[in-house]
Scaffold this motif. Structure first.
Motif, PDB file in Angstrom:
ATOM      1  N   LEU A  40      15.000  -4.167 -21.361  1.00 57.13           N
ATOM      2  CA  LEU A  40      14.000  -5.133 -20.901  1.00 57.13           C
ATOM      3  C   LEU A  40      12.861  -5.273 -21.902  1.00 57.13           C
ATOM      4  CD1 LEU A  40      13.606  -4.565 -17.065  1.00 57.13           C
ATOM      5  CD2 LEU A  40      14.728  -6.434 -18.251  1.00 57.13           C
ATOM      6  N   GLY A  41      12.451  -4.169 -22.498  1.00 56.18           N
ATOM      7  CA  GLY A  41      11.395  -4.220 -23.508  1.00 56.18           C
ATOM      8  C   GLY A  41      11.811  -5.003 -24.739  1.00 56.18           C
ATOM      9  N   VAL A  42      13.041  -4.787 -25.178  1.00 55.29           N
ATOM     10  CA  VAL A  42      13.541  -5.520 -26.352  1.00 55.29           C
ATOM     11  C   VAL A  42      13.661  -7.003 -26.045  1.00 55.29           C
ATOM     12  CG1 VAL A  42      15.565  -5.815 -27.843  1.00 55.29           C
ATOM     13  CG2 VAL A  42      14.701  -3.529 -27.357  1.00 55.29           C
ATOM     14  N   VAL A  43      14.164  -7.330 -24.866  1.00 55.45           N
ATOM     15  CA  VAL A  43      14.300  -8.741 -24.486  1.00 55.45           C
ATOM     16  C   VAL A  43      12.926  -9.398 -24.382  1.00 55.45           C
ATOM     17  CG1 VAL A  43      15.022 -10.282 -22.612  1.00 55.45           C
ATOM     18  CG2 VAL A  43      16.523  -8.458 -23.371  1.00 55.45           C
ATOM     19  N   ALA A  44      11.935  -8.676 -23.892  1.00 51.90           N
ATOM     20  CA  ALA A  44      10.587  -9.237 -23.770  1.00 51.90           C
ATOM     21  C   ALA A  44       9.971  -9.527 -25.135  1.00 51.90           C
ATOM     22  CB  ALA A  44       9.694  -8.280 -22.995  1.00 51.90           C
ATOM     23  N   LEU A  45      10.376  -8.799 -26.162  1.00 54.53           N
ATOM     24  CA  LEU A  45       9.835  -9.010 -27.501  1.00 54.53           C
ATOM     25  C   LEU A  45      10.494 -10.178 -28.236  1.00 54.53           C
ATOM     26  CD1 LEU A  45       9.494  -5.327 -28.725  1.00 54.53           C
ATOM     27  CD2 LEU A  45       7.668  -6.859 -28.000  1.00 54.53           C
ATOM     28  N   LEU A  46      11.630 -10.650 -27.728  1.00 53.46           N
ATOM     29  CA  LEU A  46      12.320 -11.760 -28.380  1.00 53.46           C
ATOM     30  C   LEU A  46      11.540 -13.061 -28.197  1.00 53.46           C
ATOM     31  CD1 LEU A  46      15.989 -11.071 -27.247  1.00 53.46           C
ATOM     32  CD2 LEU A  46      15.041 -10.720 -29.513  1.00 53.46           C
ATOM     33  N   LEU A  88      19.938 -16.425 -24.399  1.00 53.48           N
ATOM     34  CA  LEU A  88      20.684 -15.188 -24.193  1.00 53.48           C
ATOM     35  C   LEU A  88      21.254 -15.138 -22.779  1.00 53.48           C
ATOM     36  CD1 LEU A  88      21.163 -12.597 -25.890  1.00 53.48           C
ATOM     37  CD2 LEU A  88      19.217 -11.603 -24.699  1.00 53.48           C
ATOM     38  N   PRO A  89      22.580 -15.049 -22.645  1.00 53.57           N
ATOM     39  CA  PRO A  89      23.173 -14.989 -21.302  1.00 53.57           C
ATOM     40  C   PRO A  89      22.795 -13.684 -20.586  1.00 53.57           C
ATOM     41  CG  PRO A  89      24.858 -15.397 -22.968  1.00 53.57           C
ATOM     42  CD  PRO A  89      23.591 -15.089 -23.685  1.00 53.57           C
ATOM     43  N   ASP A  90      22.714 -13.752 -19.277  1.00 54.15           N
ATOM     44  CA  ASP A  90      22.381 -12.570 -18.483  1.00 54.15           C
ATOM     45  C   ASP A  90      23.443 -11.481 -18.642  1.00 54.15           C
ATOM     46  OD1 ASP A  90      20.071 -13.714 -17.564  1.00 54.15           O
ATOM     47  OD2 ASP A  90      20.975 -14.458 -15.701  1.00 54.15           O
ATOM     48  N   ALA A  91      24.668 -11.877 -18.880  1.00 51.94           N
ATOM     49  CA  ALA A  91      25.746 -10.902 -19.032  1.00 51.94           C
ATOM     50  C   ALA A  91      25.537 -10.029 -20.267  1.00 51.94           C
ATOM     51  CB  ALA A  91      27.087 -11.614 -19.113  1.00 51.94           C
ATOM     52  N   VAL A  92      24.931 -10.584 -21.304  1.00 52.42           N
ATOM     53  CA  VAL A  92      24.672  -9.802 -22.522  1.00 52.42           C
ATOM     54  C   VAL A  92      23.636  -8.722 -22.231  1.00 52.42           C
ATOM     55  CG1 VAL A  92      23.732  -9.910 -24.866  1.00 52.42           C
ATOM     56  CG2 VAL A  92      25.309 -11.665 -24.069  1.00 52.42           C
ATOM     57  N   VAL A  93      22.595  -9.082 -21.505  1.00 59.41           N
ATOM     58  CA  VAL A  93      21.554  -8.120 -21.145  1.00 59.41           C
ATOM     59  C   VAL A  93      22.142  -7.041 -20.237  1.00 59.41           C
ATOM     60  CG1 VAL A  93      19.335  -7.824 -20.004  1.00 59.41           C
ATOM     61  CG2 VAL A  93      19.738  -9.837 -21.415  1.00 59.41           C
ATOM     62  N   GLY A  94      22.910  -7.435 -19.247  1.00 59.01           N
ATOM     63  CA  GLY A  94      23.544  -6.473 -18.346  1.00 59.01           C
ATOM     64  C   GLY A  94      24.518  -5.566 -19.077  1.00 59.01           C
ATOM     65  N   GLY A  95      25.268  -6.129 -19.987  1.00 61.77           N
ATOM     66  CA  GLY A  95      26.211  -5.326 -20.770  1.00 61.77           C
ATOM     67  C   GLY A  95      25.504  -4.314 -21.652  1.00 61.77           C
ATOM     68  N   ALA A  96      24.385  -4.714 -22.222  1.00 59.47           N
ATOM     69  CA  ALA A  96      23.612  -3.775 -23.043  1.00 59.47           C
ATOM     70  C   ALA A  96      23.068  -2.630 -22.199  1.00 59.47           C
ATOM     71  CB  ALA A  96      22.472  -4.514 -23.742  1.00 59.47           C
ATOM     72  N   VAL A  97      22.607  -2.939 -21.006  1.00 66.03           N
ATOM     73  CA  VAL A  97      22.108  -1.889 -20.103  1.00 66.03           C
ATOM     74  C   VAL A  97      23.234  -0.928 -19.749  1.00 66.03           C
ATOM     75  CG1 VAL A  97      21.228  -1.450 -17.788  1.00 66.03           C
ATOM     76  CG2 VAL A  97      20.208  -3.235 -19.171  1.00 66.03           C
ATOM     77  N   LEU A  98      24.404  -1.447 -19.403  1.00 68.56           N
ATOM     78  CA  LEU A  98      25.529  -0.589 -19.055  1.00 68.56           C
ATOM     79  C   LEU A  98      25.982   0.261 -20.236  1.00 68.56           C
ATOM     80  CD1 LEU A  98      27.694  -2.963 -16.852  1.00 68.56           C
ATOM     81  CD2 LEU A  98      26.300  -1.030 -16.114  1.00 68.56           C
ATOM     82  N   LEU A  99      26.021  -0.324 -21.419  1.00 69.66           N
ATOM     83  CA  LEU A  99      26.444   0.414 -22.605  1.00 69.66           C
ATOM     84  C   LEU A  99      25.475   1.544 -22.926  1.00 69.66           C
ATOM     85  CD1 LEU A  99      28.396   0.630 -25.026  1.00 69.66           C
ATOM     86  CD2 LEU A  99      26.839  -0.887 -26.245  1.00 69.66           C
ATOM     87  N   LEU A 100      24.186   1.242 -22.947  1.00 64.40           N
ATOM     88  CA  LEU A 100      23.202   2.281 -23.233  1.00 64.40           C
ATOM     89  C   LEU A 100      23.179   3.339 -22.143  1.00 64.40           C
ATOM     90  CD1 LEU A 100      20.240   0.202 -24.674  1.00 64.40           C
ATOM     91  CD2 LEU A 100      21.741   1.759 -25.908  1.00 64.40           C
TER      92      LEU A 100
END
Length: 58
Positions: free
Chosen positions: A19-25, A33-45
């Motif tokens: 969320l912090g990285v997305v807020a800085l974009l 940026l699709p929501d699935a990319v953000v969700g996938g990054a959260v799951l991966l991390l």
């Protein structure tokens, strides 16, 4: 229960980190940026954090 809390910590940290990285974009990139990319990054991390936390001491 203790193990569940240890797993939830890295997942929460991954969520806040993404969320912090997305807020800085810039706004245009954020909207494209699709929501699935953000969700996938959260799951991966989160999965990496759980894997790292589940390893025993060497």
């Amino acid at each position: 229960m203790d193990r569940l809390l240890r797993v939830a910590g890295p997942c929460a940290l991954a969520f806040l980190l993404v969320l912090g990285v997305v807020a800085l974009l810039p706004r245009g990139v954020r909207e494209a940026l699709p929501d699935a990319v953000v969700g996938g990054a959260v799951l991966l991390l989160g999965a990496l954090g759980v894997r790292r936390g589940s390893r025993g001491p060497r």
